[in-house]
Design a protein around this motif. Structure first.
Motif, PDB file in Angstrom:
ATOM      1  N   UNK A  82     -46.308 -30.702  58.027  1.00 50.15           N
ATOM      2  CA  UNK A  82     -45.858 -30.669  59.439  1.00 50.15           C
ATOM      3  C   UNK A  82     -46.138 -29.403  60.177  1.00 50.15           C
ATOM      4  N   UNK A  83     -46.734 -29.283  61.128  1.00 51.30           N
ATOM      5  CA  UNK A  83     -47.226 -28.185  61.903  1.00 51.30           C
ATOM      6  C   UNK A  83     -47.234 -28.410  63.392  1.00 51.30           C
ATOM      7  N   UNK A 101     -40.517 -30.288  45.725  1.00 52.91           N
ATOM      8  CA  UNK A 101     -40.665 -31.412  46.627  1.00 52.91           C
ATOM      9  C   UNK A 101     -41.017 -30.803  48.157  1.00 52.91           C
ATOM     10  N   UNK A 102     -40.395 -29.681  48.364  1.00 53.42           N
ATOM     11  CA  UNK A 102     -40.884 -29.104  49.627  1.00 53.42           C
ATOM     12  C   UNK A 102     -40.868 -27.641  49.708  1.00 53.42           C
ATOM     13  N   UNK A 118     -44.575 -28.389  54.087  1.00 54.48           N
ATOM     14  CA  UNK A 118     -45.138 -29.434  53.423  1.00 54.48           C
ATOM     15  C   UNK A 118     -44.255 -30.068  52.398  1.00 54.48           C
ATOM     16  N   UNK A 119     -44.607 -31.282  52.229  1.00 57.13           N
ATOM     17  CA  UNK A 119     -43.632 -31.886  51.204  1.00 57.13           C
ATOM     18  C   UNK A 119     -44.176 -33.035  50.522  1.00 57.13           C
ATOM     19  N   UNK A 120     -43.463 -33.608  49.305  1.00 51.07           N
ATOM     20  CA  UNK A 120     -44.244 -34.548  48.651  1.00 51.07           C
ATOM     21  C   UNK A 120     -44.024 -36.025  49.272  1.00 51.07           C
ATOM     22  N   UNK A 140     -54.313 -37.572  48.923  1.00 52.23           N
ATOM     23  CA  UNK A 140     -54.369 -37.627  50.307  1.00 52.23           C
ATOM     24  C   UNK A 140     -53.243 -36.810  50.984  1.00 52.23           C
ATOM     25  N   UNK A 141     -53.743 -35.753  51.967  1.00 52.28           N
ATOM     26  CA  UNK A 141     -52.666 -34.904  52.782  1.00 52.28           C
ATOM     27  C   UNK A 141     -52.710 -35.337  54.099  1.00 52.28           C
ATOM     28  N   UNK A 142     -51.534 -35.981  54.599  1.00 48.77           N
ATOM     29  CA  UNK A 142     -51.415 -36.179  56.053  1.00 48.77           C
ATOM     30  C   UNK A 142     -50.607 -34.827  56.570  1.00 48.77           C
TER      31      UNK A 142
END
Length: 328
Positions: free
Chosen positions: A92-93, A118-119, A162-164, A2-4
């Motif tokens: 995050x955007x 991780x990012x 984007x991050x883990x 899943x990508x939040x």
């Protein structure tokens, strides 16, 4: 997997329809290219233009709308989105469409391609958009904040990243009241990669970050992450005191050896103005640090949630207890 996708917004009603269309394309491509199921977590940071209703009307797929009780600022709204996130990866955007789907997908691809990352964060290519004094001031700010640190705050990087899951959890653990996310991203560590990009033009409306607010935000970053200004002022005070001491010796020697009269009003006024100005500047600087400390000591909630709506509301409610047993 899943990508939040966390999207804080404030008074962006005019972009709601276009953002919803872009979000649908981003979700479809994330599924097709990477096998990620996208969930959008929209955080309304106290909008007064009906933006929440506009986003709720146009969004499709799996989304959640977290409405805060008032405008707490983008830093707090971003944390509210992270608290509501449960996905394996978090993107995050912004909602103003300057953060494009193509760059987001590029960052996701880079993160998934390297298991040690991780990012991945997007940074303005060569400080694009800053010219003249603004560029020099920005460089000076980063040099001050990075001076003597065990980590480095990258220049021209923002919240577009984007991050883990473990990086997102690390950010959630930091409950600073006076938040400066740019510093926190670097402070948590982990392996990170930079991606230079050129932001797209705003679809509608104006920037919510006028210059005076950027200056205040930079001051928060300085008081939160470095003590260099206090040390510089202290060294300046010591330097002035030493110079004054030697100047006093010079005057005594001249009076005893050659009978020269001691300079009167001009020298006195220079000393008063210089030392008075230094004292006032130091007092104001210390006041900023004290205010930051008082804000942390009050332990007020970083944000207050008014409501949570949308298809994913039950599974993504920041008011639910966190993994550490903390309740918002």
């Amino acid at each position: 997997m899943q990508l939040d996708i966390v999207v804080p917004f404030f008074n962006e009603a005019e972009t709601a329809a276009e953002f919803a269309a872009m979000a649908a394309r981003l979700a479809a491509q994330a599924r097709a290219r990477f096998g990620l199921e996208a969930t959008f977590i929209l955080v309304d940071d106290g909008s007064t233009d009906g933006g929440a209703a506009c986003f709720a009307r146009h969004m499709s797929g799996n989304w959640t709308l977290v409405t805060l009780s008032r405008n707490f600022g983008k830093e707090a709204a971003t944390l509210a989105g992270l608290d509501a996130s449960r996905g394996d990866y978090v993107l995050l955007m912004d909602a103003d469409l300057q953060h494009t789907a193509d760059i987001a997908l590029d960052m996701i691809g880079r993160l998934l391609a390297d298991g040690e990352l991780d990012m991945v964060y997007a940074a303005l290519a060569d400080g694009k958009g800053r010219r003249g004094p603004a560029r020099w001031l920005a460089r000076a700010f980063y040099r001050v904040v990075n001076m003597g640190q065990r980590y480095r705050l990258p220049e021209n990087a923002g919240d577009f990243r984007v991050m883990t899951r473990r990086a997102a959890e690390a950010l959630r653990q930091v409950r600073d009241r006076k938040r400066f996310n740019k510093g926190l991203y670097a402070w948590i560590g982990f392996r990170q990669e930079r991606l230079d990009y050129v932001p797209a033009g705003r679809h509608a409306g104006d920037s919510k970050w006028p210059r005076w607010r950027l200056v205040a935000f930079s001051l928060e970053g300085i008081t939160s992450f470095t003590v260099v200004p206090l040390r510089v002022v202290s060294l300046l005070g010591i330097t002035v005191a030493v110079l004054g001491f030697f100047y006093g010796i010079k005057i005594v020697v001249e009076v005893l050896t050659s009978g020269i009269d001691v300079p009167g009003y001009p020298s006195l006024m220079v000393a008063v103005l210089v030392l008075g100005g230094l004292n006032l500047a130091l007092l104001g600087l210390v006041g900023e640090y004290v205010w930051a400390a008082v804000s942390e000591a009050k332990s007020r909630p970083i944000y207050i949630v008014k409501s949570v709506a949308g298809p994913g509301a039950a599974a993504a409610d920041p008011r639910q207890p966190t993994s550490a047993g903390e309740r918002q």
